[in-house]
Design a protein around this motif. Structure first.
Motif, PDB file in Angstrom:
ATOM      1  N   UNK A  71      33.199  27.632  45.988  1.00 32.78           N
ATOM      2  CA  UNK A  71      33.082  28.297  47.226  1.00 32.78           C
ATOM      3  C   UNK A  71      31.919  29.251  47.117  1.00 32.78           C
ATOM      4  N   UNK A  72      30.989  29.270  47.905  1.00 35.16           N
ATOM      5  CA  UNK A  72      29.884  30.182  47.485  1.00 35.16           C
ATOM      6  C   UNK A  72      29.328  30.961  48.803  1.00 35.16           C
ATOM      7  N   UNK A  73      28.210  31.494  48.762  1.00 36.10           N
ATOM      8  CA  UNK A  73      27.712  32.156  49.874  1.00 36.10           C
ATOM      9  C   UNK A  73      26.075  32.617  49.586  1.00 36.10           C
ATOM     10  N   UNK A  74      25.573  32.860  50.768  1.00 38.55           N
ATOM     11  CA  UNK A  74      24.058  33.426  50.652  1.00 38.55           C
ATOM     12  C   UNK A  74      24.107  34.402  51.734  1.00 38.55           C
ATOM     13  N   UNK A  75      23.224  35.491  51.193  1.00 36.16           N
ATOM     14  CA  UNK A  75      23.367  36.795  52.208  1.00 36.16           C
ATOM     15  C   UNK A  75      22.400  37.998  51.579  1.00 36.16           C
ATOM     16  N   UNK A  76      22.824  39.021  52.067  1.00 36.71           N
ATOM     17  CA  UNK A  76      21.953  40.149  51.521  1.00 36.71           C
ATOM     18  C   UNK A  76      22.344  40.693  50.195  1.00 36.71           C
ATOM     19  N   UNK A  77      21.399  41.248  49.574  1.00 37.81           N
ATOM     20  CA  UNK A  77      21.887  41.923  48.150  1.00 37.81           C
ATOM     21  C   UNK A  77      22.691  43.250  48.533  1.00 37.81           C
ATOM     22  N   UNK A  78      23.160  43.638  47.282  1.00 35.76           N
ATOM     23  CA  UNK A  78      24.098  44.846  47.288  1.00 35.76           C
ATOM     24  C   UNK A  78      25.291  44.718  47.327  1.00 35.76           C
ATOM     25  N   UNK A  79      25.999  43.575  47.443  1.00 35.31           N
ATOM     26  CA  UNK A  79      27.336  43.494  47.653  1.00 35.31           C
ATOM     27  C   UNK A  79      27.927  42.736  46.366  1.00 35.31           C
ATOM     28  N   UNK A  80      29.305  43.293  45.952  1.00 35.71           N
ATOM     29  CA  UNK A  80      29.834  42.441  45.041  1.00 35.71           C
ATOM     30  C   UNK A  80      30.979  41.714  45.442  1.00 35.71           C
ATOM     31  N   UNK A  81      30.875  40.140  45.529  1.00 37.42           N
ATOM     32  CA  UNK A  81      31.892  39.397  45.954  1.00 37.42           C
ATOM     33  C   UNK A  81      33.206  39.214  45.075  1.00 37.42           C
ATOM     34  N   UNK A  82      34.513  39.085  45.749  1.00 43.11           N
ATOM     35  CA  UNK A  82      35.582  38.858  45.086  1.00 43.11           C
ATOM     36  C   UNK A  82      36.319  37.805  45.944  1.00 43.11           C
ATOM     37  N   UNK A  83      36.915  36.814  45.090  1.00 42.28           N
ATOM     38  CA  UNK A  83      37.434  35.630  45.543  1.00 42.28           C
ATOM     39  C   UNK A  83      39.148  35.752  45.517  1.00 42.28           C
ATOM     40  N   UNK A  84      39.737  35.139  46.665  1.00 46.53           N
ATOM     41  CA  UNK A  84      41.384  35.489  46.668  1.00 46.53           C
ATOM     42  C   UNK A  84      41.743  34.195  47.500  1.00 46.53           C
ATOM     43  N   UNK A  85      43.083  33.939  47.518  1.00 44.10           N
ATOM     44  CA  UNK A  85      43.558  32.951  48.175  1.00 44.10           C
ATOM     45  C   UNK A  85      43.817  31.785  47.347  1.00 44.10           C
ATOM     46  N   UNK A  86      43.436  30.572  47.478  1.00 47.29           N
ATOM     47  CA  UNK A  86      43.596  29.403  46.745  1.00 47.29           C
ATOM     48  C   UNK A  86      42.284  29.043  45.794  1.00 47.29           C
ATOM     49  N   UNK A  87      41.343  29.873  45.837  1.00 46.71           N
ATOM     50  CA  UNK A  87      40.230  29.928  44.964  1.00 46.71           C
ATOM     51  C   UNK A  87      40.584  30.733  43.769  1.00 46.71           C
ATOM     52  N   UNK A  88      40.076  30.444  42.717  1.00 43.52           N
ATOM     53  CA  UNK A  88      40.253  31.283  41.324  1.00 43.52           C
ATOM     54  C   UNK A  88      39.278  32.205  41.432  1.00 43.52           C
ATOM     55  N   UNK A  89      39.144  33.195  40.317  1.00 44.30           N
ATOM     56  CA  UNK A  89      38.088  34.480  40.419  1.00 44.30           C
ATOM     57  C   UNK A  89      36.674  34.052  40.446  1.00 44.30           C
ATOM     58  N   UNK A  90      36.364  32.470  40.346  1.00 44.59           N
ATOM     59  CA  UNK A  90      35.129  32.241  40.389  1.00 44.59           C
ATOM     60  C   UNK A  90      34.753  31.330  41.722  1.00 44.59           C
ATOM     61  N   UNK A  91      35.681  31.284  42.587  1.00 46.04           N
ATOM     62  CA  UNK A  91      35.440  30.681  43.892  1.00 46.04           C
ATOM     63  C   UNK A  91      35.461  29.127  43.710  1.00 46.04           C
ATOM     64  N   UNK A  92      36.352  28.703  42.462  1.00 46.79           N
ATOM     65  CA  UNK A  92      36.601  27.198  42.540  1.00 46.79           C
ATOM     66  C   UNK A  92      37.873  26.990  42.906  1.00 46.79           C
ATOM     67  N   UNK A  93      38.189  25.682  43.509  1.00 43.99           N
ATOM     68  CA  UNK A  93      39.296  25.063  44.038  1.00 43.99           C
ATOM     69  C   UNK A  93      39.439  23.529  43.906  1.00 43.99           C
ATOM     70  N   UNK A  94      40.431  22.869  43.572  1.00 41.98           N
ATOM     71  CA  UNK A  94      40.530  21.568  43.668  1.00 41.98           C
ATOM     72  C   UNK A  94      41.551  21.080  44.832  1.00 41.98           C
ATOM     73  N   UNK A  95      40.940  20.080  45.675  1.00 39.57           N
ATOM     74  CA  UNK A  95      41.565  19.605  46.820  1.00 39.57           C
ATOM     75  C   UNK A  95      42.130  18.299  46.630  1.00 39.57           C
ATOM     76  N   UNK A  96      43.280  18.048  46.670  1.00 45.35           N
ATOM     77  CA  UNK A  96      44.022  16.695  46.889  1.00 45.35           C
ATOM     78  C   UNK A  96      44.009  16.044  48.261  1.00 45.35           C
TER      79      UNK A  96
END
Length: 220
Positions: A87-112
């Motif tokens: 999971x990723x995004x594009x948009x303005x600079x100057x922001x620090x993203x963090x991931x939560x929920x079913x993603x790991x800290x790098x935005x990765x998930x596996x879907x069955x």
């Protein structure tokens, strides 16, 4: 693979796949396999605690799998075939993203097949910084002999001062006998400019860093 459904058509019956053959008539059977889907929902949350003014609509949300990238809408579930996704995004600079929920800290998930996954990207605005640098031309005074100020608060030469974004910040200095103001120059890493004169203001974007060099010259 269990992640696919099968539909049998043609001369074979469905779902058993039975067919009666003869020596004179050829028989044709088709098996159509369809991937069982899972669901991914990406949520966008903004945290503008340092003066940021961008909103969720300023960012595009993207799900990247082995077959390519697909844009998704904030909070809207979308079906995906079983796979590993980033999971990723594009948009303005100057922001620090963090991931939560079913993603790991790098935005990765596996879907069955049949799984429902939710991933939240929270964007925290990054504080901009102003660094004032004093240059003294002539005489015996040094940079520490001048009191530089940002918004009326002393800011020693060469030190970064954290400020808020999208707000005007005033740069001044206390006068020093025998020296006159010559110039102030500098451009931030996102394009903002230092004021040309004392008492002027600079407005910075989220996460922007700027160095303003203030030159004073000995009065003859």
């Amino acid at each position: 693979p269990v992640a696919y459904t099968a539909v049998i058509s043609g001369d074979c019956d469905d779902p058993s796949g039975n067919v009666t053959t003869s020596t004179s008539t050829p028989k044709f059977c088709t098996i159509t396999n369809t991937a069982k889907f899972g669901t991914i929902t990406v949520h966008k949350v903004m945290s503008n605690t340092h003066g940021g003014n961008n909103t969720t609509t300023d960012f595009s949300l993207i799900v990247v799998g082995s077959t390519g990238s697909i844009g998704v809408s904030n909070g809207v579930p979308k079906k995906f075939a079983p796979d590993s996704y980033d999971i990723t995004e594009s948009g303005p600079d100057g922001y620090q993203p963090t991931f939560s929920g079913d993603c790991d800290v790098n935005g990765h998930l596996s879907l069955a097949a049949g799984e429902v996954k939710d991933c939240t990207i929270t964007n925290q605005d990054i504080s901009p910084t102003i660094k004032l640098v004093k240059v003294v031309s002539g005489g015996t005074a040094s940079s520490t002999d001048f009191t530089l100020k940002i918004d009326g608060i002393a800011s020693p030469s060469g030190l970064n001062k954290v400020v808020t974004s999208n707000a005007a910040h005033t740069i001044t200095e206390d006068p020093k006998t025998g020296y006159s103001f010559t110039s102030m120059t500098g451009t931030g890493d996102r394009g903002s400019s230092c004021p040309a004169s004392l008492g002027g203001t600079v407005t910075l974007l989220e996460g922007e860093k700027i160095t303003c060099t203030i030159t004073n010259t000995l009065i003859p």
